[in-house]
Write an enzyme that holds these catalytic residues in place. Structure first.
Site, PDB file in Angstrom:
ATOM      1  N   CYS A   1       0.863  -1.209  -0.105  1.00 58.12           N
ATOM      2  CA  CYS A   1      -0.019  -0.015   0.009  1.00 58.12           C
ATOM      3  C   CYS A   1       0.972   1.277   0.005  1.00 58.12           C
ATOM      4  CB  CYS A   1      -1.101  -0.035   1.241  1.00 58.12           C
ATOM      5  SG  CYS A   1      -0.181  -0.309   2.823  1.00 58.12           S
TER       6      CYS A   1
ATOM      7  N   HIS B   1      -1.627   1.074   7.512  1.00 62.78           N
ATOM      8  CA  HIS B   1      -1.850   1.045   5.991  1.00 62.78           C
ATOM      9  C   HIS B   1      -1.991   2.399   5.457  1.00 62.78           C
ATOM     10  CE1 HIS B   1      -4.074  -0.186   2.451  1.00 62.78           C
ATOM     11  NE2 HIS B   1      -5.059   0.831   2.515  1.00 62.78           N
TER      12      HIS B   1
END
Length: 1232
Positions: free
Chosen positions: A50, A305
């Site tokens: 990510c 994330h």
């Protein structure tokens, strides 16, 4: 690249094809989804990439970078086709970046893949699964690009766009000589801790000067002696694109652990860098930068994330918000629901582009109002399709009446991307001119989260100023960088011709494959078993003649309804008379068995749950061939292998056993085996296996003979041994297990004895298969571990993960496959029963700082409410009162959102077995209210003396007791040295004023014993780290304006007279050191007006005036109670900083002092005390305690690891795993 993207072998099938016999069906194609309504492509996450996706999207939406990369042709970079040739120099990384950017611009897919790009980095699958820091990646990727582009026209690409220059200068005050050092930067790294925002950080870095004087002089090379000098830094050269990295992650040296700084940190959408630059004669616009990308990190310092907010400079995406002004929630009364026109309009307005297939519209209606069109409206308004045709002024049907949309005057989205016939078209290039539906100057921002792209508004960026999910990297572009008009809304702009051709060919192939896939994926093969061609025999249905005549194959669209399927079958079977019933059937070893009938003609086959290859029995629903057919799971026929003695004519038994198959209903009693063998009585044995090669037969008692086959756990293929009672003592059991199927040696489970009972064995290996029942494994483990048989009723098996942690128990009734237990793994045999199917096994812990091994366990019903679950956990923890609430531990192993709805069941909140809930102190208030713990604060100095303005050395309260331990509703334990008395919890509205809070606090019962003065004579502080923190000044300000949060606590302090502090006045606690002793006099409040001066000299002068002492005869120092340290504030040893020009001078509210309200200032009178030490005896004790606490934590962690290794496995990893940090690298070939 696209040659292997799709499966090659595929045969399309048309809708509604009938045929006899079997037909092969290919596997459905797995195609990439098309772009969503934003018309922008995301990037697929490879497992932990990510951070890479966020940075690549930022570079992609930097048009100047993208187009500069596109300008490098094959002559300079080479060709990917030649990358495997030994002599070819192919610059793979820039080529793969070019291809990725072309896919993001032109390829019609929801998300692109970075697999080829990461392969060019030299990354393995492990690297792609490991998350790294995006700031680190930014530097390494740019370095790799610079190396890859050596010798090309793009060799200075990174330097031209991103490199800037900082100059550090030291100016001698005597000879004015300037010593300077110039440094390049790729990004500006700015502090977050104790800084309000980006501009504040830049000001401290590039405006403030550091003065070297007094005891901290500078050696001037020209003067050749120590002189007074100033040191400063300035931005000399600004790049076109400015990258700012925020230092969110810090290290706590007291706790010896990393943490994430989540405080508020603001940054502007447009920033003027002129005050921070060396040269200011340029045009002001040359210094103005606009924000265009914000990379956001969500989570903690050990995991999280990344996603990115990006400004679409070229307006390549479709930036529209779906904000319907009407929904079904607005249909409050029966009159609205009774009007089908209103309901259907509301349903269509909830759909994207206000368009939906007609058959799905009926299904949506059923789900929303709970009743079908036929039952609610058909009698009065006719069929749904006819109703839509009648109201053509509102609804628009396409040519074949398969889809319906709202007419333009009712549509909420003008220009929604659909033609008037309702058919969706792919708009890679908007047909309307840019800005036709929005202002040309309106910024288009998108949230790109891996594969998902959503439009956002510019004001949404403010939500990323603080918290666990907050900004981590900022990207600015010069406002003077203007894009050409031909680039606006044109994704093909400046894309090389060879990439345009490649993307066009790939899009054509995608479009063709999607058309085939749509037809194939919605068509399912059904096997129709015709009732008249079957007869019921031996407990199951069997074809009368051959299989091909009894079974018809039908290919049907699963989007059509069950009524359509019945109609199609009627047309196919011309000979049929009477009603037709469709039932789900299944081939079992005994034959064909009928299960449930299919009901709901208005439901689609997909909603009914009809799968591809389903067997459908077509009959009248009652009988076949005059025989009534038993249906359902309960009477499913079982094919059993019966072992019994072969008898001779005279009734004497032979020595040989024979095996014969027999079929019995699953709900029949086991005693029917004797009836089938024509035996009046006998003994029935069922088979089980204890270990490989050893057979075990268990007799069924007379009481259990009436239990069903299913209750005994018998399935298709099970073996049953029957011994007739006349055999006497002669055993007919087989020797050596000749009839027992052998087991593979590799199919085993390791069971460890965790019952804390003495045993000859600590662990055993149990032979098992995927369909072995957990109960059998547990019984076998108890036997082989030589444990007491009482454990059969009070034990369970719990999987052990790779970190040595015990997971939730597995049910006895499930098989290993159903319980998702892999063969070769480890199970722990533990005391206590496993939860039933309606129960949940939960872990819970006290507080948010969970240490490995401290979790407790509880089994509760899944229908239990949050409130009742909280009571059970409090009772098991031995915690009194109800001042607690529950939070679910999130994926970062941190406290997540609270479970606010206490009456909702755990099942409704999707709490599953194995989840961890956290007991957090403090009862949750209702919405709009705050639950504020109120404390009474009596100031105390570092000497340990109580301070009271009336009686400086009196006790803190007459008749009251100062509480150091936690009280009901108290946020936590308060150290004994902090003079705080808990008054109680106060439920108060967020709209209430601070004055109202003080008034209500006076009404608390403990306050009456303290003679609390009026609200005007109370000073309010927030409680931070068990000490007074922020001073709440304005009595008439609403509480919500202070942004206290749900966990805020307030402490009140009595005053002798009213105070009205100004915005620039700081309230300090000053204490005079007692000469000759390591003690301080009681504290005296000192109001320091920083507007008159905020330097060290100004504060020293204010203190000297207050104590009537000469300013040169005092020393002052700030006290840090959490570290038990004093930091002197002196003009002789401080590196004083001053700001240039008309800006105000530097104040002590910045580093390293950070003076604020409530800070303690120690004072020494040099006339009578020349000791340089500010510390007290209590400080020495406190420092020693901190060392012991740190040592104790380290020893406890080591002991816990050792204990985990002894009990469970050799792996001593704690239950909260933190993977090892690995360096990030990109491998680049040599092109020099």
């Amino acid at each position: 690249m696209f040659g292997d993207l799709f499966e090659e072998d595929y045969s399309s099938v048309s809708d509604n094809q009938y045929g006899k016999g079997k037909k092969l069906k290919t596997k459905p194609l797995e195609l990439p989804a098309p772009r969503e309504f934003t018309n922008l492509s995301g990037i697929r996450n490879q497992g932990g990439t990510c951070y890479l996706n966020s940075l690549l999207q930022t570079l992609h939406f930097t048009p100047e970078f993208r187009e500069a990369l596109f300008s490098l042709g094959p002559a300079e970079l080479g060709s990917l086709e030649d990358k495997d040739k030994p002599d070819a120099k192919v610059r793979i990384i820039p080529l793969q970046l070019q291809r990725l950017f072309a896919q993001l611009l032109l390829l019609d897919q929801e998300a692109a893949s970075t697999a080829d790009l990461t392969d060019s980095f030299g990354w393995t699958s492990n690297e792609e699964m490991r998350q790294h820091d995006v700031q680190e990646l930014n530097r390494i990727l740019f370095s790799a690009l610079e190396t890859s582009l050596v010798g090309t026209s793009g060799h200075d690409l990174i330097n031209r766009l991103y490199h800037g220059t900082v100059v550090n200068q030291i100016v001698c005050k005597e000879c004015k000589n300037i010593s300077e050092k110039q440094e390049d930067f790729l990004d500006l790294t700015v502090a977050v801790k104790d800084v309000s925002g980006l501009e504040d950080a830049l000001w401290s870095m590039y405006v403030e000067e550091e003065v070297f004087d007094c005891d901290n002089l500078y050696h001037c090379g020209t003067c050749d002696r120590l002189v007074t000098a100033t040191k400063s830094a300035k931005l000399r050269k600004l790049p076109p694109f400015l990258t700012v990295s925020l230092l969110r992650f810090n290290f706590d040296f007291v706790k010896c652990e990393r943490y994430k700084e989540t405080s508020c940190y603001t940054f502007p959408l447009r920033i003027n860098l002129k005050p921070f630059c060396e040269q200011s004669e340029l045009n002001d616009l040359d210094y103005v930068y606009d924000l265009f990308s914000v990379i956001i990190h969500k989570g903690g310092c050990y995991g999280g994330h990344y996603h990115v907010y990006i400004k679409d400079v070229d307006h390549l995406g479709n930036w529209q918000f779906q904000e319907p002004d009407m929904s079904l929630k607005a249909l409050q009364n029966e009159e609205d629901i009774d009007d089908p026109l209103t309901v259907l309009k509301a349903l269509l307005q909830q759909e994207e582009n206000n368009l939906i297939p007609v058959d799905q519209l009926g299904q949506k209606l059923l789900k929303k109002i709970g009743i079908s069109w036929n039952k609610k409206y058909k009698k009065q308004h006719g069929p749904l399709l006819k109703f839509l045709q009648v109201h053509s002024q509102t609804f628009l049907l396409n040519s074949d009446a398969s889809t319906v949309s709202l007419q333009k005057k009712f549509s909420l989205q003008a220009g929604s991307g659909y033609q008037s016939n309702g058919q969706q078209i792919l708009q890679m290039h908007p047909s309307k001119p840019p800005g036709s539906n929005d202002s040309p100057t309106c910024p288009h921002w998108f949230d790109i989260n891996d594969s998902k792209v959503q439009p956002i508004k510019e004001k949404d960026i403010e939500q990323q100023f603080q918290g666990k999910e907050s900004a981590y990297m900022l990207f600015y572009r010069k406002s003077q960088l203007q894009r050409p008009l031909e680039a606006r809304a044109n994704p093909r702009y400046r894309v090389p011709c060879h990439l345009l051709k490649e993307m066009d060919a790939a899009n054509m192939e995608l479009q063709m494959k999607r058309a085939e896939c749509d037809s194939a994926n919605n068509n399912i093969d059904l096997h129709l078993h015709m009732g008249p061609h079957y007869h019921f025999f031996n407990g199951a249905l069997h074809p009368v003649s051959c299989q091909t005549e009894s079974v018809w194959d039908l290919t049907f669209d699963k989007r059509k309804t069950l009524g359509d399927l019945q109609q199609s079958i009627f047309q196919l079977l011309e000979f049929w008379e009477g009603d037709i019933v469709l039932s789900v059937a299944k081939r079992v070893p005994a034959g064909l068995h009928v299960y449930q009938a299919l009901n709901g003609n208005e439901l689609t086959l997909y909603e009914v749950g009809i799968a591809d290859g389903e067997d459908i029995f077509v009959w009248n629903g009652v009988e076949v061939g005059g025989v009534q057919i038993p249906t359902g799971v309960d009477c499913e026929p079982l094919l059993l292998h019966i072992l019994h003695l072969e008898t001779s004519g005279d009734g004497q038994s032979c020595e040989q056993l024979v095996e014969a198959p027999h079929i019995f209903p699953a709900n029949a009693a086991v005693s029917t085996v004797l009836t089938a063998l024509a035996l009046p009585e006998g003994v029935i044995f069922t088979h089980s296996a204890w270990s490989a090669g050893e057979a075990s037969w268990t007799p069924i008692s007379q009481e259990d003979m009436q239990r069903t086959f299913r209750e005994h756990g018998l399935k298709d293929g099970s073996s049953v041994l029957v011994q007739d009672s006349y055999s006497g003592d002669n055993s007919v059991l087989p020797q050596g297990g000749n009839w027992i199927p052998g087991m593979r040696e590799v199919d085993w489970l390791e069971v460890k004895n965790l019952c804390q009972l003495e045993s000859g064995e600590k662990r055993v290996k149990i032979v098992a298969a995927a369909n072995t029942v957990v109960f059998d494994i547990r019984i076998k483990a108890i036997k082989e571990l030589k444990l007491m048989t009482e454990l059969v009723e009070n034990s369970c098996l719990r999987p052990i993960d790779r970190h040595g942690k015990l997971l939730h128990p597995v049910p006895d009734s499930s098989t290993l496959k159903e319980a998702e237990v892999k063969l070769g793994s480890s199970l722990g045999l533990c005391l206590g029963k496993a939860p039933t199917s309606s129960q949940l096994f939960l872990f819970f812990a006290l507080g948010s700082d969970i240490q490995p091994g401290t979790e407790m366990e509880v089994i509760v019903e899944e229908t239990l409410s949050v409130r009742d679950c909280l009571k059970i956990m409090l009772e098991k923890s031995g915690l009194p009162g109800d001042g607690w609430h529950l939070r679910k531990m999130d994926w970062c192993y941190e406290a997540g959102e609270p479970l606010c709805e206490e009456d909702v069941t755990l099942k409704e909140l999707m709490i599953c077995s194995g989840d961890t809930l956290l007991l957090i102190e403090g009862k949750l208030p209702p919405p709009g209210f705050l639950k504020v713990p109120i404390w009474w604060h009596q100031p105390q100095g570092p000497s340990g003396c109580w301070e009271s303005r009336d009686q400086p050395h009196s006790s803190p309260a007459e008749g009251g007791s100062w509480r150091a331990a936690a009280t009901q509703g108290v946020p936590g334990h308060v150290p004994a040295e902090v003079p705080l008395l808990f008054l109680g919890d106060l439920d108060i509205s967020e709209d209430a004023r601070l004055l109202d809070l003080k008034s209500q606090a006076r009404a608390l019962p403990p306050a009456s014993e303290l003679a609390v003065p009026g609200p005007a004579l109370l000073r309010a502080w927030t409680l931070e780290n068990k000490r007074p923190g922020r001073l709440l000044r304005a009595n008439r300000q609403q509480l919500k304006e202070y942004k206290l949060g749900r966990r805020a606590a307030i402490c009140l302090e009595p005053l002798q007279k009213e105070e009205h502090l100004g915005p620039q006045e700081v309230l300090l606690r000053t204490q005079m050191r007692i000469p000759g002793q390591r003690l301080y006099a009681p504290a005296v409040d000192l109001v320091w007006d920083t507007a008159r001066g905020s330097t060290a000299g100004a504060l020293r002068q204010r203190v000297a005036d207050c104590y009537a002492l000469p300013v040169e005869k005092i020393e002052i120092a700030k006290y840090f109670p959490e570290k038990f340290e004093w930091l002197p504030i002196s003009s002789w040893n401080q590196q004083v900083t001053r700001k240039k020009k008309k800006k105000k001078q530097d104040n002590l509210q910045g580093a390293p002092y950070y003076l604020k309200d409530g800070d303690t200032i120690g004072i020494k009178n040099l006339l009578v005390d020349d000791n340089e030490d500010f510390s007290t005896i209590r400080d020495d004790i406190g420092k020693e305690n901190l060392k012991q606490q740190a040592l104790g934590k380290r020893l406890s962690r080591e002991a816990l690891r050792a204990q985990s290794g002894d009990m469970l496995s050799s792996s001593g990893t704690p239950a909260r795993p933190r993977g090892p940090e690995a360096a990030l690298s990109i491998h680049v070939g040599s092109f020099r």
